[in-house]
Scaffold this active site. Structure first.
Site, PDB file in Angstrom:
ATOM      1  N   CYS A  89      25.831 143.297  42.359  1.00 19.13           N
ATOM      2  CA  CYS A  89      24.528 142.748  42.744  1.00 19.13           C
ATOM      3  C   CYS A  89      23.618 142.429  41.557  1.00 19.13           C
ATOM      4  CB  CYS A  89      23.812 143.729  43.674  1.00 19.13           C
ATOM      5  SG  CYS A  89      24.738 144.157  45.154  1.00 19.13           S
ATOM      6  N   HIS A 150      16.219 143.840  43.202  1.00 21.78           N
ATOM      7  CA  HIS A 150      17.228 144.592  42.440  1.00 21.78           C
ATOM      8  C   HIS A 150      17.310 144.158  40.984  1.00 21.78           C
ATOM      9  CE1 HIS A 150      21.292 146.949  42.891  1.00 21.78           C
ATOM     10  NE2 HIS A 150      20.340 147.651  42.289  1.00 21.78           N
TER      11      HIS A 150
END
Length: 598
Positions: A89, A150
Protein backbone atom coordinates in the site's frame (compact mmCIF):
# COMPACT_ATOMS: atom_id res chain seq x y z
CA UNK A 1 -0.74 21.72 -26.87
CA UNK A 2 -1.81 25.42 -26.94
CA UNK A 3 -0.10 27.53 -24.27
CA UNK A 4 -1.91 29.24 -21.39
CA UNK A 5 -0.87 32.61 -22.76
CA UNK A 6 -2.42 31.89 -26.14
CA UNK A 7 -5.67 30.81 -24.45
CA UNK A 8 -5.66 33.97 -22.37
CA UNK A 9 -5.58 36.14 -25.54
CA UNK A 10 -8.52 34.34 -27.12
CA UNK A 11 -11.45 36.59 -27.90
CA UNK A 12 -14.73 35.96 -26.02
CA UNK A 13 -16.43 34.92 -29.23
CA UNK A 14 -13.74 32.34 -29.88
CA UNK A 15 -14.15 30.93 -26.39
CA UNK A 16 -17.88 30.62 -26.95
CA UNK A 17 -17.15 28.45 -29.98
CA UNK A 18 -14.87 26.04 -28.14
CA UNK A 19 -17.52 23.31 -27.72
CA UNK A 20 -18.18 23.38 -31.49
CA UNK A 21 -14.45 23.31 -32.22
CA UNK A 22 -14.04 20.35 -29.88
CA UNK A 23 -16.73 18.39 -31.72
CA UNK A 24 -15.15 19.30 -35.07
CA UNK A 25 -11.70 18.22 -33.86
CA UNK A 26 -13.04 14.96 -32.51
CA UNK A 27 -14.68 14.19 -35.83
CA UNK A 28 -11.43 14.87 -37.65
CA UNK A 29 -9.43 13.17 -34.84
CA UNK A 30 -6.65 15.73 -35.24
CA UNK A 31 -6.51 17.79 -32.08
CA UNK A 32 -7.88 15.84 -29.12
CA UNK A 33 -4.91 16.60 -26.81
CA UNK A 34 -5.35 20.32 -27.42
CA UNK A 35 -9.09 20.08 -26.79
CA UNK A 36 -8.54 18.06 -23.62
CA UNK A 37 -6.01 20.60 -22.42
CA UNK A 38 -8.17 23.60 -23.31
CA UNK A 39 -11.27 22.32 -21.52
CA UNK A 40 -9.51 21.08 -18.39
CA UNK A 41 -11.79 18.18 -17.49
CA UNK A 42 -12.84 17.24 -14.01
CA UNK A 43 -10.71 14.32 -12.87
CA UNK A 44 -12.08 11.43 -10.79
CA UNK A 45 -9.52 8.86 -9.66
CA UNK A 46 -10.86 5.76 -7.90
CA UNK A 47 -8.41 3.35 -6.27
CA UNK A 48 -9.46 0.11 -4.58
CA UNK A 49 -7.33 -1.43 -1.84
CA UNK A 50 -5.93 -4.97 -2.34
CA UNK A 51 -8.30 -5.77 -5.22
CA UNK A 52 -7.16 -8.63 -7.44
CA UNK A 53 -7.30 -8.08 -11.20
CA UNK A 54 -9.26 -11.32 -11.51
CA UNK A 55 -12.06 -10.08 -9.24
CA UNK A 56 -13.79 -7.99 -11.93
CA UNK A 57 -16.13 -9.19 -14.64
CA UNK A 58 -14.43 -7.04 -17.27
CA UNK A 59 -11.17 -8.87 -16.50
CA UNK A 60 -12.68 -12.33 -16.83
CA UNK A 61 -14.48 -13.07 -13.56
CA UNK A 62 -17.70 -14.99 -14.22
CA UNK A 63 -18.97 -15.41 -10.67
CA UNK A 64 -18.60 -12.02 -8.94
CA UNK A 65 -21.07 -9.26 -9.86
CA UNK A 66 -19.32 -5.99 -10.72
CA UNK A 67 -21.75 -4.39 -13.22
CA UNK A 68 -20.84 -0.77 -12.53
CA UNK A 69 -17.10 -1.19 -13.03
CA UNK A 70 -17.77 -3.42 -16.05
CA UNK A 71 -19.93 -0.69 -17.57
CA UNK A 72 -17.17 1.84 -16.93
CA UNK A 73 -14.87 -0.39 -18.99
CA UNK A 74 -17.46 -0.71 -21.77
CA UNK A 75 -17.74 3.06 -21.99
CA UNK A 76 -14.00 3.67 -21.92
CA UNK A 77 -10.56 2.18 -22.39
CA UNK A 78 -9.34 -0.92 -20.54
CA UNK A 79 -5.65 -1.66 -20.01
CA UNK A 80 -4.57 -5.28 -19.66
CA UNK A 81 -0.92 -4.72 -18.68
CA UNK A 82 -1.40 -2.01 -16.06
CA UNK A 83 1.22 -2.37 -13.31
CA UNK A 84 1.69 -1.13 -9.77
CA UNK A 85 5.11 0.33 -9.01
CA UNK A 86 5.22 -1.57 -5.70
CA UNK A 87 3.30 -4.54 -4.26
CA UNK A 88 2.28 -2.90 -0.94
CA UNK A 89 0.00 0.00 0.00
CA UNK A 90 2.29 2.78 1.21
CA UNK A 91 5.03 2.58 -1.46
CA UNK A 92 2.56 1.92 -4.29
CA UNK A 93 0.50 4.97 -3.38
CA UNK A 94 3.59 7.15 -2.98
CA UNK A 95 4.62 6.22 -6.53
CA UNK A 96 1.08 6.83 -7.82
CA UNK A 97 0.89 10.29 -6.25
CA UNK A 98 4.31 11.44 -7.46
CA UNK A 99 4.88 9.57 -10.73
CA UNK A 100 8.16 8.30 -9.27
CA UNK A 101 9.35 5.02 -7.85
CA UNK A 102 8.78 5.15 -4.11
CA UNK A 103 12.45 4.57 -3.25
CA UNK A 104 13.21 7.97 -4.83
CA UNK A 105 11.30 9.59 -1.94
CA UNK A 106 12.52 7.17 0.72
CA UNK A 107 9.10 5.50 0.88
CA UNK A 108 10.53 1.98 0.61
CA UNK A 109 12.36 -0.31 3.01
CA UNK A 110 15.82 -1.79 2.69
CA UNK A 111 14.85 -4.36 5.30
CA UNK A 112 12.26 -4.82 8.01
CA UNK A 113 9.15 -2.66 7.73
CA UNK A 114 7.77 -2.15 4.23
CA UNK A 115 4.81 0.14 5.04
CA UNK A 116 3.94 2.74 7.64
CA UNK A 117 2.79 1.16 10.91
CA UNK A 118 1.36 4.05 12.94
CA UNK A 119 -0.44 7.35 12.57
CA UNK A 120 2.02 8.52 15.22
CA UNK A 121 5.17 7.56 13.36
CA UNK A 122 7.32 10.36 11.98
CA UNK A 123 7.86 8.80 8.53
CA UNK A 124 5.80 9.72 5.51
CA UNK A 125 5.75 11.30 2.08
CA UNK A 126 8.41 14.04 2.25
CA UNK A 127 7.36 17.67 1.91
CA UNK A 128 9.68 18.19 -1.05
CA UNK A 129 7.82 15.60 -3.14
CA UNK A 130 5.33 16.99 -5.66
CA UNK A 131 2.00 15.22 -6.08
CA UNK A 132 -0.36 15.63 -9.00
CA UNK A 133 -2.76 17.28 -6.54
CA UNK A 134 -0.29 20.06 -5.81
CA UNK A 135 0.23 20.80 -9.49
CA UNK A 136 -3.49 20.83 -10.26
CA UNK A 137 -4.21 22.95 -7.18
CA UNK A 138 -1.78 25.56 -8.48
CA UNK A 139 -3.63 25.42 -11.82
CA UNK A 140 -6.91 26.37 -10.14
CA UNK A 141 -8.42 22.93 -9.53
CA UNK A 142 -10.33 22.11 -6.39
CA UNK A 143 -8.51 19.06 -5.04
CA UNK A 144 -10.08 16.53 -2.71
CA UNK A 145 -9.05 13.22 -1.18
CA UNK A 146 -11.70 11.00 0.35
CA UNK A 147 -10.73 7.67 1.89
CA UNK A 148 -7.38 6.11 2.68
CA UNK A 149 -4.11 8.10 2.82
CA UNK A 150 -1.40 5.92 4.45
CA UNK A 151 1.38 8.40 3.66
CA UNK A 152 1.99 9.68 7.19
CA UNK A 153 0.65 12.58 9.24
CA UNK A 154 3.18 14.42 11.43
CA UNK A 155 6.95 14.88 11.70
CA UNK A 156 7.90 16.57 14.98
CA UNK A 157 4.68 17.60 16.75
CA UNK A 158 1.03 16.64 16.83
CA UNK A 159 0.06 19.77 14.91
CA UNK A 160 2.73 20.12 12.22
CA UNK A 161 0.86 17.89 9.69
CA UNK A 162 3.98 17.73 7.50
CA UNK A 163 2.89 14.53 5.71
CA UNK A 164 -0.83 15.31 5.76
CA UNK A 165 -2.84 15.42 2.48
CA UNK A 166 -3.44 19.15 2.95
CA UNK A 167 0.33 19.63 2.88
CA UNK A 168 0.56 17.73 -0.41
CA UNK A 169 -1.81 19.69 -2.60
CA UNK A 170 -5.24 18.52 -1.47
CA UNK A 171 -7.46 21.32 -0.20
CA UNK A 172 -9.98 18.90 1.32
CA UNK A 173 -9.47 15.58 3.10
CA UNK A 174 -11.96 13.26 4.71
CA UNK A 175 -11.02 9.73 5.53
CA UNK A 176 -8.55 7.45 7.21
CA UNK A 177 -5.00 8.77 7.53
CA UNK A 178 -3.81 5.20 8.09
CA UNK A 179 -5.23 1.95 6.64
CA UNK A 180 -7.65 -0.75 7.69
CA UNK A 181 -6.14 -3.60 9.72
CA UNK A 182 -7.64 -6.43 11.72
CA UNK A 183 -6.96 -4.33 14.83
CA UNK A 184 -9.78 -2.01 13.72
CA UNK A 185 -12.25 -4.81 14.39
CA UNK A 186 -12.42 -5.75 18.10
CA UNK A 187 -13.53 -9.26 17.15
CA UNK A 188 -10.44 -10.10 15.11
CA UNK A 189 -6.91 -11.10 16.14
CA UNK A 190 -4.20 -8.40 16.23
CA UNK A 191 -2.31 -7.59 13.04
CA UNK A 192 0.03 -4.62 13.53
CA UNK A 193 3.35 -6.10 14.68
CA UNK A 194 1.46 -9.14 15.98
CA UNK A 195 4.64 -11.24 16.23
CA UNK A 196 6.59 -8.60 18.15
CA UNK A 197 3.60 -7.96 20.37
CA UNK A 198 3.39 -11.65 21.26
CA UNK A 199 7.11 -11.76 22.03
CA UNK A 200 6.90 -8.73 24.30
CA UNK A 201 4.01 -10.28 26.20
CA UNK A 202 6.01 -13.50 26.68
CA UNK A 203 9.00 -11.50 27.95
CA UNK A 204 6.76 -9.60 30.34
CA UNK A 205 5.28 -12.80 31.72
CA UNK A 206 8.71 -14.41 32.11
CA UNK A 207 10.11 -11.37 33.92
CA UNK A 208 7.04 -11.19 36.14
CA UNK A 209 7.39 -14.89 36.99
CA UNK A 210 11.07 -14.34 37.82
CA UNK A 211 10.32 -11.42 40.13
CA UNK A 212 7.54 -13.35 41.86
CA UNK A 213 9.95 -16.26 42.35
CA UNK A 214 12.52 -13.93 43.92
CA UNK A 215 9.86 -12.40 46.17
CA UNK A 216 8.62 -15.83 47.23
CA UNK A 217 12.18 -16.96 47.91
CA UNK A 218 12.77 -13.93 50.13
CA UNK A 219 9.51 -14.52 52.02
CA UNK A 220 10.48 -18.14 52.66
CA UNK A 221 14.00 -17.16 53.65
CA UNK A 222 15.53 -19.05 50.73
CA UNK A 223 17.04 -15.97 49.06
CA UNK A 224 18.85 -13.11 50.71
CA UNK A 225 17.71 -10.02 48.82
CA UNK A 226 16.44 -6.65 50.03
CA UNK A 227 12.88 -5.49 49.65
CA UNK A 228 14.22 -2.43 47.86
CA UNK A 229 15.81 -4.62 45.20
CA UNK A 230 12.57 -6.57 44.69
CA UNK A 231 10.59 -3.32 44.49
CA UNK A 232 13.12 -1.92 42.01
CA UNK A 233 12.83 -4.97 39.78
CA UNK A 234 9.04 -4.74 39.93
CA UNK A 235 9.23 -1.05 39.01
CA UNK A 236 11.46 -1.74 36.02
CA UNK A 237 9.10 -4.48 34.88
CA UNK A 238 6.18 -2.08 35.13
CA UNK A 239 8.04 0.53 33.07
CA UNK A 240 8.90 -2.12 30.47
CA UNK A 241 5.27 -3.21 30.28
CA UNK A 242 3.93 0.34 30.02
CA UNK A 243 6.52 1.28 27.37
CA UNK A 244 5.14 -1.25 24.88
CA UNK A 245 1.54 -1.66 26.01
CA UNK A 246 0.85 2.08 25.70
CA UNK A 247 1.09 1.62 21.92
CA UNK A 248 0.29 -2.02 21.17
CA UNK A 249 -2.48 -2.23 23.74
CA UNK A 250 -4.45 0.55 22.02
CA UNK A 251 -3.79 0.02 18.30
CA UNK A 252 -7.45 0.47 17.42
CA UNK A 253 -7.66 3.82 19.20
CA UNK A 254 -4.38 5.13 17.76
CA UNK A 255 -4.64 3.93 14.15
CA UNK A 256 -8.32 3.40 13.34
CA UNK A 257 -9.52 6.99 13.13
CA UNK A 258 -11.25 9.32 10.71
CA UNK A 259 -10.21 12.90 10.00
CA UNK A 260 -11.75 15.87 8.24
CA UNK A 261 -8.92 18.09 7.12
CA UNK A 262 -6.74 18.47 10.24
CA UNK A 263 -9.40 17.46 12.77
CA UNK A 264 -10.03 13.97 14.11
CA UNK A 265 -13.77 13.31 13.82
CA UNK A 266 -14.02 9.70 14.98
CA UNK A 267 -11.66 7.85 17.35
CA UNK A 268 -11.83 4.92 17.17
CA UNK A 269 -13.86 4.69 13.99
CA UNK A 270 -17.09 2.70 13.83
CA UNK A 271 -16.44 0.36 10.93
CA UNK A 272 -20.08 -0.31 10.15
CA UNK A 273 -20.66 3.37 9.31
CA UNK A 274 -17.53 4.00 7.28
CA UNK A 275 -18.80 3.03 3.81
CA UNK A 276 -21.85 5.28 4.19
CA UNK A 277 -19.71 8.15 5.42
CA UNK A 278 -17.31 7.86 2.49
CA UNK A 279 -20.20 7.74 0.02
CA UNK A 280 -21.86 10.76 1.59
CA UNK A 281 -18.61 12.74 1.49
CA UNK A 282 -17.82 11.84 -2.12
CA UNK A 283 -21.28 12.73 -3.42
CA UNK A 284 -21.23 15.98 -1.44
CA UNK A 285 -17.82 16.89 -2.83
CA UNK A 286 -18.98 16.34 -6.42
CA UNK A 287 -22.09 18.46 -5.84
CA UNK A 288 -20.10 21.27 -4.21
CA UNK A 289 -17.62 21.44 -7.06
CA UNK A 290 -19.80 20.59 -10.04
CA UNK A 291 -18.96 23.91 -11.69
CA UNK A 292 -15.35 22.67 -11.70
CA UNK A 293 -12.74 21.99 -12.51
CA UNK A 294 -12.06 19.53 -9.69
CA UNK A 295 -9.79 16.61 -8.90
CA UNK A 296 -11.29 13.98 -6.61
CA UNK A 297 -9.12 11.08 -5.50
CA UNK A 298 -11.51 8.51 -4.05
CA UNK A 299 -9.25 6.09 -2.19
CA UNK A 300 -11.53 3.24 -1.17
CA UNK A 301 -11.11 1.22 2.02
CA UNK A 302 -12.60 -1.79 0.19
CA UNK A 303 -11.43 -4.60 -0.15
CA UNK A 304 -8.75 -4.62 2.54
CA UNK A 305 -9.18 -6.90 5.54
CA UNK A 306 -11.07 -6.97 7.90
CA UNK A 307 -13.60 -6.73 5.04
CA UNK A 308 -16.20 -4.64 6.83
CA UNK A 309 -19.39 -5.21 4.85
CA UNK A 310 -22.84 -3.79 5.52
CA UNK A 311 -25.74 -6.11 6.19
CA UNK A 312 -27.34 -5.49 2.78
CA UNK A 313 -24.44 -7.28 1.05
CA UNK A 314 -23.58 -10.01 3.54
CA UNK A 315 -24.07 -13.49 2.14
CA UNK A 316 -25.07 -12.20 -1.29
CA UNK A 317 -22.05 -13.30 -3.32
CA UNK A 318 -20.73 -16.72 -4.29
CA UNK A 319 -17.36 -16.08 -2.65
CA UNK A 320 -18.06 -15.52 1.02
CA UNK A 321 -17.16 -12.36 2.88
CA UNK A 322 -14.55 -11.30 0.35
CA UNK A 323 -17.00 -11.57 -2.54
CA UNK A 324 -19.61 -9.67 -0.54
CA UNK A 325 -17.11 -6.88 0.01
CA UNK A 326 -16.18 -6.72 -3.70
CA UNK A 327 -19.83 -6.45 -4.70
CA UNK A 328 -20.43 -3.72 -2.12
CA UNK A 329 -17.41 -1.87 -3.51
CA UNK A 330 -18.88 -2.06 -7.00
CA UNK A 331 -22.16 -0.67 -5.67
CA UNK A 332 -20.30 2.26 -4.09
CA UNK A 333 -18.49 2.95 -7.37
CA UNK A 334 -21.84 2.91 -9.13
CA UNK A 335 -23.26 5.49 -6.73
CA UNK A 336 -20.29 7.78 -7.35
CA UNK A 337 -20.63 7.42 -11.11
CA UNK A 338 -24.36 8.15 -10.77
CA UNK A 339 -23.50 11.35 -8.88
CA UNK A 340 -21.23 12.39 -11.75
CA UNK A 341 -24.01 11.78 -14.27
CA UNK A 342 -26.79 13.30 -12.14
CA UNK A 343 -24.80 16.53 -11.92
CA UNK A 344 -24.33 16.66 -15.68
CA UNK A 345 -20.59 15.95 -15.48
CA UNK A 346 -20.21 12.65 -17.29
CA UNK A 347 -18.93 14.11 -20.57
CA UNK A 348 -16.62 16.58 -18.84
CA UNK A 349 -15.05 14.14 -16.38
CA UNK A 350 -11.96 12.00 -16.91
CA UNK A 351 -12.61 8.92 -14.76
CA UNK A 352 -10.08 6.27 -13.76
CA UNK A 353 -10.39 3.05 -11.77
CA UNK A 354 -7.59 0.85 -10.44
CA UNK A 355 -6.20 -1.03 -7.43
CA UNK A 356 -3.02 -0.22 -5.52
CA UNK A 357 -1.59 -3.74 -6.11
CA UNK A 358 -2.63 -7.38 -6.42
CA UNK A 359 -4.89 -9.41 -4.17
CA UNK A 360 -3.72 -10.60 -0.75
CA UNK A 361 -3.42 -14.37 -1.13
CA UNK A 362 -2.28 -15.02 2.45
CA UNK A 363 -5.36 -13.35 3.95
CA UNK A 364 -7.31 -16.29 5.29
CA UNK A 365 -9.66 -17.19 8.13
CA UNK A 366 -9.23 -20.91 8.60
CA UNK A 367 -10.14 -22.36 5.21
CA UNK A 368 -11.94 -19.19 4.04
CA UNK A 369 -10.13 -16.93 1.57
CA UNK A 370 -10.25 -13.27 2.67
CA UNK A 371 -8.02 -11.94 -0.10
CA UNK A 372 -8.49 -11.39 -3.81
CA UNK A 373 -8.05 -13.49 -6.93
CA UNK A 374 -5.33 -12.51 -9.38
CA UNK A 375 -6.64 -14.48 -12.31
CA UNK A 376 -4.09 -16.43 -14.32
CA UNK A 377 -1.19 -14.49 -12.82
CA UNK A 378 1.26 -16.00 -10.33
CA UNK A 379 1.72 -14.46 -6.87
CA UNK A 380 -0.01 -11.63 -5.10
CA UNK A 381 0.31 -8.74 -2.66
CA UNK A 382 3.84 -8.24 -1.37
CA UNK A 383 5.47 -9.88 -4.41
CA UNK A 384 7.00 -7.31 -6.74
CA UNK A 385 8.27 -9.70 -9.40
CA UNK A 386 5.42 -12.09 -10.08
CA UNK A 387 2.60 -10.58 -12.11
CA UNK A 388 -0.11 -11.32 -9.55
CA UNK A 389 1.42 -8.85 -7.11
CA UNK A 390 1.59 -5.91 -9.49
CA UNK A 391 -0.84 -6.36 -12.39
CA UNK A 392 -3.93 -4.28 -11.60
CA UNK A 393 -7.09 -3.04 -13.32
CA UNK A 394 -6.70 0.09 -15.41
CA UNK A 395 -9.93 1.63 -16.73
CA UNK A 396 -10.27 5.14 -18.20
CA UNK A 397 -13.43 6.89 -19.38
CA UNK A 398 -13.98 10.29 -20.94
CA UNK A 399 -17.01 10.12 -23.26
CA UNK A 400 -16.47 11.74 -26.63
CA UNK A 401 -12.71 12.03 -26.15
CA UNK A 402 -11.60 8.47 -25.38
CA UNK A 403 -12.96 5.66 -27.58
CA UNK A 404 -15.51 3.40 -25.93
CA UNK A 405 -14.80 -0.30 -25.59
CA UNK A 406 -11.13 -0.12 -26.52
CA UNK A 407 -8.70 -2.63 -25.02
CA UNK A 408 -4.96 -1.87 -24.89
CA UNK A 409 -2.43 -4.64 -24.31
CA UNK A 410 0.64 -2.47 -23.68
CA UNK A 411 2.77 -2.22 -20.52
CA UNK A 412 1.72 0.81 -18.46
CA UNK A 413 2.17 1.87 -14.85
CA UNK A 414 0.26 3.50 -12.02
CA UNK A 415 3.05 6.09 -12.18
CA UNK A 416 1.72 7.12 -15.61
CA UNK A 417 -1.38 8.66 -14.03
CA UNK A 418 0.70 11.54 -12.64
CA UNK A 419 1.88 12.92 -16.02
CA UNK A 420 -1.47 12.03 -17.61
CA UNK A 421 -3.63 14.18 -15.32
CA UNK A 422 -0.98 16.91 -15.26
CA UNK A 423 -1.16 17.09 -19.07
CA UNK A 424 -4.96 17.07 -19.07
CA UNK A 425 -4.92 20.04 -16.69
CA UNK A 426 -2.70 21.97 -19.09
CA UNK A 427 0.39 21.76 -16.88
CA UNK A 428 3.90 20.38 -17.19
CA UNK A 429 5.58 17.73 -15.07
CA UNK A 430 8.46 18.89 -12.84
CA UNK A 431 11.79 19.12 -14.63
CA UNK A 432 13.97 19.11 -11.49
CA UNK A 433 13.61 15.40 -10.69
CA UNK A 434 13.31 11.98 -12.28
CA UNK A 435 9.73 11.22 -13.31
CA UNK A 436 9.31 7.52 -14.05
CA UNK A 437 5.80 7.74 -15.50
CA UNK A 438 4.77 8.72 -19.03
CA UNK A 439 1.56 10.41 -20.12
CA UNK A 440 -1.06 7.95 -21.35
CA UNK A 441 -3.01 10.52 -23.36
CA UNK A 442 -1.60 9.51 -26.79
CA UNK A 443 -2.05 5.80 -26.04
CA UNK A 444 -5.59 6.21 -24.71
CA UNK A 445 -6.69 8.36 -27.64
CA UNK A 446 -5.08 6.07 -30.21
CA UNK A 447 -2.60 8.57 -31.63
CA UNK A 448 0.16 6.21 -30.43
CA UNK A 449 0.00 2.43 -30.74
CA UNK A 450 2.77 1.56 -28.28
CA UNK A 451 3.40 2.42 -24.65
CA UNK A 452 6.18 4.92 -23.97
CA UNK A 453 7.71 2.36 -21.60
CA UNK A 454 10.40 0.24 -23.19
CA UNK A 455 11.63 -1.00 -19.80
CA UNK A 456 9.92 -1.29 -16.42
CA UNK A 457 11.66 -2.19 -13.17
CA UNK A 458 9.92 -4.07 -10.37
CA UNK A 459 11.12 -3.48 -6.83
CA UNK A 460 10.33 -5.19 -3.56
CA UNK A 461 11.41 -2.72 -0.90
CA UNK A 462 14.70 -1.38 -2.23
CA UNK A 463 15.55 -4.66 -3.92
CA UNK A 464 15.19 -5.05 -7.69
CA UNK A 465 13.33 -8.32 -8.14
CA UNK A 466 12.51 -8.18 -11.84
CA UNK A 467 12.65 -6.11 -15.02
CA UNK A 468 10.64 -6.22 -18.22
CA UNK A 469 11.48 -5.23 -21.77
CA UNK A 470 8.75 -4.41 -24.23
CA UNK A 471 10.39 -5.27 -27.54
CA UNK A 472 8.02 -3.20 -29.63
CA UNK A 473 9.15 -4.36 -33.06
CA UNK A 474 8.44 -8.01 -32.20
CA UNK A 475 5.53 -7.72 -29.78
CA UNK A 476 7.39 -9.72 -27.13
CA UNK A 477 7.33 -8.65 -23.49
CA UNK A 478 10.40 -10.18 -21.87
CA UNK A 479 10.49 -10.51 -18.08
CA UNK A 480 13.64 -11.31 -16.11
CA UNK A 481 13.48 -12.36 -12.45
CA UNK A 482 16.64 -11.75 -10.44
CA UNK A 483 15.10 -12.99 -7.20
CA UNK A 484 11.78 -14.48 -6.17
CA UNK A 485 10.14 -15.23 -2.80
CA UNK A 486 10.22 -18.78 -1.50
CA UNK A 487 6.62 -19.93 -1.25
CA UNK A 488 5.53 -21.60 1.97
CA UNK A 489 4.77 -24.43 2.15
CA UNK A 490 6.89 -25.53 -0.76
CA UNK A 491 4.83 -25.79 -3.91
CA UNK A 492 2.18 -23.32 -2.73
CA UNK A 493 1.52 -20.10 -4.60
CA UNK A 494 2.08 -17.74 -1.67
CA UNK A 495 3.80 -17.45 1.72
CA UNK A 496 1.07 -18.96 3.88
CA UNK A 497 1.75 -18.76 7.58
CA UNK A 498 3.96 -15.69 7.16
CA UNK A 499 1.32 -13.08 6.39
CA UNK A 500 3.25 -11.81 3.39
CA UNK A 501 6.31 -12.82 1.38
CA UNK A 502 9.66 -11.20 2.24
CA UNK A 503 11.75 -9.05 -0.10
CA UNK A 504 15.19 -10.26 0.95
CA UNK A 505 17.10 -12.55 3.26
CA UNK A 506 16.58 -16.25 3.65
CA UNK A 507 13.01 -16.04 2.37
CA UNK A 508 14.02 -15.28 -1.22
CA UNK A 509 15.88 -17.18 -3.91
CA UNK A 510 18.58 -15.41 -5.94
CA UNK A 511 18.54 -16.78 -9.46
CA UNK A 512 21.87 -17.28 -11.19
CA UNK A 513 21.27 -17.20 -14.06
CA UNK A 514 18.06 -15.13 -13.78
CA UNK A 515 14.71 -16.56 -14.86
CA UNK A 516 13.47 -15.42 -18.26
CA UNK A 517 9.86 -15.42 -19.50
CA UNK A 518 8.10 -14.05 -22.57
CA UNK A 519 4.82 -12.73 -21.16
CA UNK A 520 3.32 -12.40 -24.63
CA UNK A 521 3.41 -16.21 -24.88
CA UNK A 522 3.40 -17.19 -21.19
CA UNK A 523 1.54 -14.59 -19.11
CA UNK A 524 1.26 -17.02 -16.18
CA UNK A 525 5.07 -17.24 -15.96
CA UNK A 526 4.87 -21.01 -15.87
CA UNK A 527 7.76 -22.01 -18.17
CA UNK A 528 11.16 -20.32 -17.75
CA UNK A 529 13.06 -20.03 -21.01
CA UNK A 530 16.58 -21.39 -21.48
CA UNK A 531 19.31 -20.92 -24.09
CA UNK A 532 18.12 -24.19 -25.63
CA UNK A 533 14.44 -23.20 -25.82
CA UNK A 534 14.90 -19.52 -26.76
CA UNK A 535 17.40 -18.46 -29.47
CA UNK A 536 17.32 -14.83 -28.21
CA UNK A 537 18.05 -15.80 -24.59
CA UNK A 538 21.54 -14.28 -24.37
CA UNK A 539 20.64 -11.20 -26.41
CA UNK A 540 17.63 -10.45 -24.18
CA UNK A 541 19.66 -10.97 -21.01
CA UNK A 542 22.33 -8.59 -22.25
CA UNK A 543 19.86 -5.92 -23.38
CA UNK A 544 17.87 -5.92 -20.14
CA UNK A 545 21.06 -6.03 -18.09
CA UNK A 546 22.30 -2.88 -19.86
CA UNK A 547 18.96 -1.16 -19.19
CA UNK A 548 19.14 -2.09 -15.51
CA UNK A 549 22.65 -0.61 -15.26
CA UNK A 550 21.49 2.59 -16.94
CA UNK A 551 18.46 2.79 -14.64
CA UNK A 552 20.61 2.33 -11.54
CA UNK A 553 22.65 5.38 -12.53
CA UNK A 554 19.55 7.47 -11.74
CA UNK A 555 19.37 6.32 -8.10
CA UNK A 556 20.31 8.78 -5.37
CA UNK A 557 20.46 8.34 -1.58
CA UNK A 558 17.55 9.92 0.29
CA UNK A 559 16.37 9.88 3.94
CA UNK A 560 14.65 6.59 4.72
CA UNK A 561 11.07 7.11 5.85
CA UNK A 562 10.75 3.51 7.07
CA UNK A 563 13.79 3.59 9.36
CA UNK A 564 13.21 2.36 12.90
CA UNK A 565 13.30 5.91 14.27
CA UNK A 566 10.57 6.93 11.81
CA UNK A 567 8.43 3.81 12.12
CA UNK A 568 7.96 3.57 15.92
CA UNK A 569 4.92 5.00 17.73
CA UNK A 570 5.57 8.43 19.26
CA UNK A 571 2.89 9.64 21.67
CA UNK A 572 3.63 13.31 20.96
CA UNK A 573 2.71 12.76 17.29
CA UNK A 574 -0.55 10.91 17.89
CA UNK A 575 -3.61 12.55 16.24
CA UNK A 576 -6.18 12.92 18.97
CA UNK A 577 -9.62 14.37 19.59
CA UNK A 578 -9.89 15.38 23.22
CA UNK A 579 -7.03 15.38 25.69
CA UNK A 580 -4.26 12.86 25.08
CA UNK A 581 -4.22 10.00 26.06
CA UNK A 582 -7.99 10.11 26.59
CA UNK A 583 -8.72 10.40 22.87
CA UNK A 584 -12.31 9.64 21.97
CA UNK A 585 -15.02 11.11 19.75
CA UNK A 586 -17.76 10.02 17.38
CA UNK A 587 -19.31 11.96 14.53
CA UNK A 588 -23.02 12.65 14.55
CA UNK A 589 -24.58 10.05 12.28
CA UNK A 590 -27.66 12.07 11.29
CA UNK A 591 -28.11 12.19 7.55
CA UNK A 592 -25.93 9.21 6.78
CA UNK A 593 -27.40 7.41 3.75
CA UNK A 594 -28.51 3.86 4.38
CA UNK A 595 -27.34 0.93 2.30
CA UNK A 596 -30.07 -0.53 0.07
CA UNK A 597 -31.91 -3.77 0.66
CA UNK A 598 -30.97 -6.15 -2.16
Amino acid sequence: MGSAARRGRAAPAARDCLPVLLLFCLLLRTCEPKAANAFRPNILLIMADDLGIGDLGCYGNKTLRTPNIDQLAEEGVRLTQHLAAAPLCTPSRAAFLTGRHSFRSGMEASNGYRALQWNAGSGGLPENETTFARILQQRGYATGLIGKWHQGVNCASRADHCHHPLNHGFDYFYGMPFTLTNDCDPGRPPEVDAGLRAQLWVYTQCLALGILTVAAGKTCGLISVSRTAVAGMAGLLFLFFISWYSSFGFVRRWNCILMRNHDVTEQPMVLENTASLMLKEAVSYIERHKHGPFLLFLSLLHVHIPLVTTRAFLGKSQHGLYGDNVEEMDWLVGKILNAIEDNGLKNSTFTYFTSDHGGHLEARDGHSQLGGWNGIYKGGKGMAGWEGGIRVPGIFRWPGVLPAGRVIDEPTSLMDVFPTVVQLAGCEVPQDRVIDGHSLVPLLQGTETHSAHEFLFHYCGQHLHAARWHQKNSGSVWKIHYMTPQFHPEGAGACYGRGICPCSGEGVTHHRPPLLFDLSRDPSEARPLTPDSEPLYHAVMARVGAAVSEHQQTLRPVPQQFSMSNIVWKPWLQPCCGNFPFCSCHEDGDGIPRMPAL
